[in-house]
Design a protein around this motif. Structure first.
Motif, PDB file in Angstrom:
ATOM      1  N   ASP A   1     -57.260  24.714  45.619  1.00 29.11           N
ATOM      2  CA  ASP A   1     -57.775  23.409  45.660  1.00 29.11           C
ATOM      3  C   ASP A   1     -57.369  22.659  46.980  1.00 29.11           C
ATOM      4  OD1 ASP A   1     -59.875  24.072  43.326  1.00 29.11           O
ATOM      5  OD2 ASP A   1     -58.818  22.892  41.971  1.00 29.11           O
ATOM      6  N   GLU A   2     -56.379  22.743  46.807  1.00 31.64           N
ATOM      7  CA  GLU A   2     -55.900  21.668  48.174  1.00 31.64           C
ATOM      8  C   GLU A   2     -55.944  22.211  49.550  1.00 31.64           C
ATOM      9  OE1 GLU A   2     -54.040  18.262  48.227  1.00 31.64           O
ATOM     10  OE2 GLU A   2     -55.245  18.594  46.370  1.00 31.64           O
ATOM     11  N   TYR A   3     -56.335  23.711  49.181  1.00 26.23           N
ATOM     12  CA  TYR A   3     -56.171  24.061  51.022  1.00 26.23           C
ATOM     13  C   TYR A   3     -58.270  24.389  51.190  1.00 26.23           C
ATOM     14  CZ  TYR A   3     -56.169  27.372  54.541  1.00 26.23           C
ATOM     15  OH  TYR A   3     -56.377  28.003  55.958  1.00 26.23           O
ATOM     16  N   LEU A   4     -58.896  24.015  50.353  1.00 26.47           N
ATOM     17  CA  LEU A   4     -60.196  23.846  49.709  1.00 26.47           C
ATOM     18  C   LEU A   4     -60.535  22.353  50.869  1.00 26.47           C
ATOM     19  CD1 LEU A   4     -61.213  25.480  46.970  1.00 26.47           C
ATOM     20  CD2 LEU A   4     -62.266  26.378  49.347  1.00 26.47           C
ATOM     21  N   LYS A   5     -59.440  21.335  50.165  1.00 26.98           N
ATOM     22  CA  LYS A   5     -59.516  19.958  50.928  1.00 26.98           C
ATOM     23  C   LYS A   5     -59.108  19.846  52.662  1.00 26.98           C
ATOM     24  CE  LYS A   5     -58.406  17.421  46.644  1.00 26.98           C
ATOM     25  NZ  LYS A   5     -57.368  16.558  46.256  1.00 26.98           N
ATOM     26  N   LYS A   6     -58.257  21.094  53.187  1.00 30.16           N
ATOM     27  CA  LYS A   6     -57.593  21.166  53.810  1.00 30.16           C
ATOM     28  C   LYS A   6     -58.633  22.054  55.121  1.00 30.16           C
ATOM     29  CE  LYS A   6     -52.561  21.646  54.416  1.00 30.16           C
ATOM     30  NZ  LYS A   6     -52.173  20.472  55.364  1.00 30.16           N
ATOM     31  N   MET A   7     -59.289  22.760  54.420  1.00 33.03           N
ATOM     32  CA  MET A   7     -60.468  23.378  55.177  1.00 33.03           C
ATOM     33  C   MET A   7     -61.741  22.307  55.439  1.00 33.03           C
ATOM     34  SD  MET A   7     -60.472  26.918  53.393  1.00 33.03           S
ATOM     35  CE  MET A   7     -62.729  27.774  53.307  1.00 33.03           C
ATOM     36  N   ASP A   8     -62.319  21.676  54.632  1.00 36.15           N
ATOM     37  CA  ASP A   8     -63.276  20.901  54.812  1.00 36.15           C
ATOM     38  C   ASP A   8     -63.058  19.562  55.847  1.00 36.15           C
ATOM     39  OD1 ASP A   8     -64.132  21.207  52.361  1.00 36.15           O
ATOM     40  OD2 ASP A   8     -64.038  20.126  50.917  1.00 36.15           O
TER      41      ASP A   8
ATOM     42  N   GLN B   1     -64.358  32.546  41.772  1.00 34.40           N
ATOM     43  CA  GLN B   1     -64.469  31.270  41.902  1.00 34.40           C
ATOM     44  C   GLN B   1     -65.664  30.472  43.439  1.00 34.40           C
ATOM     45  OE1 GLN B   1     -60.464  30.590  40.801  1.00 34.40           O
ATOM     46  NE2 GLN B   1     -60.535  31.940  39.397  1.00 34.40           N
ATOM     47  N   HIS B   2     -64.997  30.573  44.598  1.00 35.45           N
ATOM     48  CA  HIS B   2     -65.453  30.203  45.618  1.00 35.45           C
ATOM     49  C   HIS B   2     -66.038  30.923  46.344  1.00 35.45           C
ATOM     50  CE1 HIS B   2     -63.219  26.960  44.745  1.00 35.45           C
ATOM     51  NE2 HIS B   2     -62.095  27.834  43.686  1.00 35.45           N
ATOM     52  N   PRO B   3     -67.351  31.164  46.444  1.00 38.29           N
ATOM     53  CA  PRO B   3     -68.095  32.343  46.722  1.00 38.29           C
ATOM     54  C   PRO B   3     -68.825  32.203  47.992  1.00 38.29           C
ATOM     55  CG  PRO B   3     -69.381  32.214  44.858  1.00 38.29           C
ATOM     56  CD  PRO B   3     -68.318  31.450  44.652  1.00 38.29           C
ATOM     57  N   ASP B   4     -68.848  30.274  48.058  1.00 35.52           N
ATOM     58  CA  ASP B   4     -69.969  29.903  49.598  1.00 35.52           C
ATOM     59  C   ASP B   4     -68.692  29.488  50.475  1.00 35.52           C
ATOM     60  OD1 ASP B   4     -72.031  30.079  48.876  1.00 35.52           O
ATOM     61  OD2 ASP B   4     -71.878  27.791  47.876  1.00 35.52           O
ATOM     62  N   ARG B   5     -67.016  29.248  50.346  1.00 40.03           N
ATOM     63  CA  ARG B   5     -65.520  29.478  51.048  1.00 40.03           C
ATOM     64  C   ARG B   5     -65.059  30.467  51.370  1.00 40.03           C
ATOM     65  NH1 ARG B   5     -65.074  24.185  51.319  1.00 40.03           N
ATOM     66  NH2 ARG B   5     -64.501  24.443  52.874  1.00 40.03           N
ATOM     67  N   PHE B   6     -64.725  31.612  50.627  1.00 40.87           N
ATOM     68  CA  PHE B   6     -64.044  32.537  50.739  1.00 40.87           C
ATOM     69  C   PHE B   6     -64.642  33.946  50.623  1.00 40.87           C
ATOM     70  CE2 PHE B   6     -61.342  29.283  48.960  1.00 40.87           C
ATOM     71  CZ  PHE B   6     -60.396  29.033  50.235  1.00 40.87           C
ATOM     72  N   SER B   7     -63.837  34.793  51.903  1.00 38.73           N
ATOM     73  CA  SER B   7     -64.421  36.580  51.529  1.00 38.73           C
ATOM     74  C   SER B   7     -63.405  37.289  51.666  1.00 38.73           C
ATOM     75  CB  SER B   7     -65.081  36.725  52.556  1.00 38.73           C
ATOM     76  OG  SER B   7     -66.904  36.324  52.478  1.00 38.73           O
ATOM     77  N   GLY B   8     -63.295  38.186  50.878  1.00 36.14           N
ATOM     78  CA  GLY B   8     -61.537  39.318  50.966  1.00 36.14           C
ATOM     79  C   GLY B   8     -61.885  39.880  51.945  1.00 36.14           C
ATOM     80  N   LEU B   9     -60.469  40.305  51.867  1.00 41.12           N
ATOM     81  CA  LEU B   9     -60.134  41.742  53.440  1.00 41.12           C
ATOM     82  C   LEU B   9     -59.267  42.568  52.859  1.00 41.12           C
ATOM     83  CD1 LEU B   9     -59.410  39.313  56.414  1.00 41.12           C
ATOM     84  CD2 LEU B   9     -61.840  40.910  55.908  1.00 41.12           C
ATOM     85  N   ALA B  10     -59.811  44.157  52.476  1.00 40.04           N
ATOM     86  CA  ALA B  10     -59.044  44.811  51.973  1.00 40.04           C
ATOM     87  C   ALA B  10     -57.539  45.246  52.850  1.00 40.04           C
ATOM     88  CB  ALA B  10     -59.512  46.115  51.591  1.00 40.04           C
ATOM     89  N   GLY B  11     -56.345  45.334  52.273  1.00 39.82           N
ATOM     90  CA  GLY B  11     -55.159  45.645  52.531  1.00 39.82           C
ATOM     91  C   GLY B  11     -54.860  46.711  53.039  1.00 39.82           C
ATOM     92  N   ILE B  12     -54.392  47.967  54.404  1.00 44.18           N
ATOM     93  CA  ILE B  12     -54.827  49.204  53.825  1.00 44.18           C
ATOM     94  C   ILE B  12     -52.780  49.292  53.974  1.00 44.18           C
ATOM     95  CG2 ILE B  12     -54.694  50.758  55.782  1.00 44.18           C
ATOM     96  CD1 ILE B  12     -58.029  50.032  55.953  1.00 44.18           C
ATOM     97  N   ASP B  13     -52.717  50.594  53.199  1.00 45.10           N
ATOM     98  CA  ASP B  13     -51.513  51.260  52.805  1.00 45.10           C
ATOM     99  C   ASP B  13     -51.858  52.877  52.693  1.00 45.10           C
ATOM    100  OD1 ASP B  13     -49.529  52.438  52.570  1.00 45.10           O
ATOM    101  OD2 ASP B  13     -48.907  51.345  50.083  1.00 45.10           O
ATOM    102  N   GLN B  14     -51.610  53.290  54.094  1.00 50.06           N
ATOM    103  CA  GLN B  14     -52.326  54.727  54.813  1.00 50.06           C
ATOM    104  C   GLN B  14     -51.384  55.387  54.174  1.00 50.06           C
ATOM    105  OE1 GLN B  14     -50.411  52.744  56.971  1.00 50.06           O
ATOM    106  NE2 GLN B  14     -48.841  53.679  57.868  1.00 50.06           N
TER     107      GLN B  14
ATOM    108  N   PRO C   1     -54.277  24.845  59.499  1.00 52.79           N
ATOM    109  CA  PRO C   1     -56.212  25.127  59.550  1.00 52.79           C
ATOM    110  C   PRO C   1     -56.767  23.634  60.583  1.00 52.79           C
ATOM    111  CG  PRO C   1     -55.981  24.719  57.737  1.00 52.79           C
ATOM    112  CD  PRO C   1     -55.049  25.192  57.744  1.00 52.79           C
ATOM    113  N   GLU C   2     -56.330  22.231  60.508  1.00 52.07           N
ATOM    114  CA  GLU C   2     -56.212  21.266  60.695  1.00 52.07           C
ATOM    115  C   GLU C   2     -55.590  21.111  62.124  1.00 52.07           C
ATOM    116  OE1 GLU C   2     -55.970  17.243  57.973  1.00 52.07           O
ATOM    117  OE2 GLU C   2     -55.333  19.240  56.741  1.00 52.07           O
TER     118      GLU C   2
END
Length: 286
Positions: free
Chosen positions: A45-52, A88-101, A252-253
């Protein structure tokens, strides 16, 4: 909000700190001048405020896989943790899949599930955590799977610092090592994150040579970016440079404010801060 997209963002919640999901010790936090009151983490929640406040519309959260789990000091963030935050926040975040080969076929199945079931939009790999160069045979099946899934892959290139004194890692990913990878996988978008310092000129050369290689100006405060990197982003490479913070390394700011102070042309600024991300991460919502 101005619609910016941060393509390199780590979760740095109190839970992540407590569970050892950051890989950062207090010495490194002091080295990057993190405020002492942030050492214990920052809530979503606090990070979303930073993003805003920064004008960032969306951040790409990394489900990090940092080293072979059979080796002491390695760690990972479960895909489900990132997937839940995104849900929970589909309009603000998307995921990246970490790889362990080192996980072989199971790792490939994990990557497929992350994209097809969780909706992750790209892959992320840390060569130095595995002491594996980007052109090593062991990682090639994962490049092929990314092509199959139609997702880009990002990886740290250049030096890595001492994030924790308990596990010192070699710098194994000079940007020039992306050369053969791009030749072998011309349809795979490859993003060399962390600017390629101290081999920034190599990073620029690879982006210039290969249509499918890009770079991101994360992990270093924009006011300290190499001059040739800024020139590249504002000229013939304006379509190749993406914006990222590597939060919590860069706030981010601060990042957004310092990019604004670089004096980029409006078109170059718009490409870096949003348009290039949409072009590379084709699964991002429009």
């Amino acid at each position: 909000m101005t619609g910016y997209i941060d393509i390199v963002c780590n979760i740095y919640t109190p839970e992540a700190v407590q569970n050892g999901w950051t890989g950062l010790d207090d010495d490194f936090k002091r080295q990057v001048r993190m405020p002492a009151d942030m050492f214990g983490g920052v809530s979503i929640d606090e990070y979303l405020k930073k993003m805003d406040r920064a004008g960032i519309e969306r951040s790409l959260l990394i489900a990090v896989r940092a080293g072979d789990l059979n080796v002491r000091g390695s760690w990972e963030i479960p895909y489900k943790v990132i997937a839940d935050i995104v849900a929970q926040h589909p309009d603000r975040f998307s995921g990246l899949a970490g790889i362990d080969q080192t996980r072989g076929m199971q790792g490939l199945r994990d990557l497929t599930r992350a994209v097809e079931d969780y909706g992750f939009v790209g892959a992320h790999w840390y060569p130095h955590w595995f002491a594996t160069a980007p052109d090593a045979a062991q990682i090639y099946p994962y490049y092929a799977k990314c092509c199959e899934l139609d997702i880009p892959i990002m990886m740290q290139v250049g030096q890595n610092l001492v994030y924790s004194k308990e596990r010192r890692l070699p710098s194994v990913a000079r940007p020039i090592l992306l050369d053969q990878v791009a030749i072998d996988f011309p349809d795979l978008p490859i993003i060399g994150i962390h600017i390629g310092v101290p081999w920034t000129d190599e990073m620029i050369a690879m982006c210039w040579k290969h249509p499918n290689i890009y770079t991101a100006g994360d992990a270093y405060a924009p006011k300290h970016w190499p001059k040739q990197y800024v020139r590249y982003a504002d000229s013939y490479g304006s379509h190749k440079v993406l914006f990222g913070t590597d939060w919590p390394v860069i706030d981010p700011e601060r990042a957004v404010a310092e990019v604004a102070e670089l004096g980029l042309r409006p078109a170059s600024h718009a490409r870096m801060m949003r348009e290039n991300a949409l072009a590379v991460f084709t699964k991002l919502p429009r």
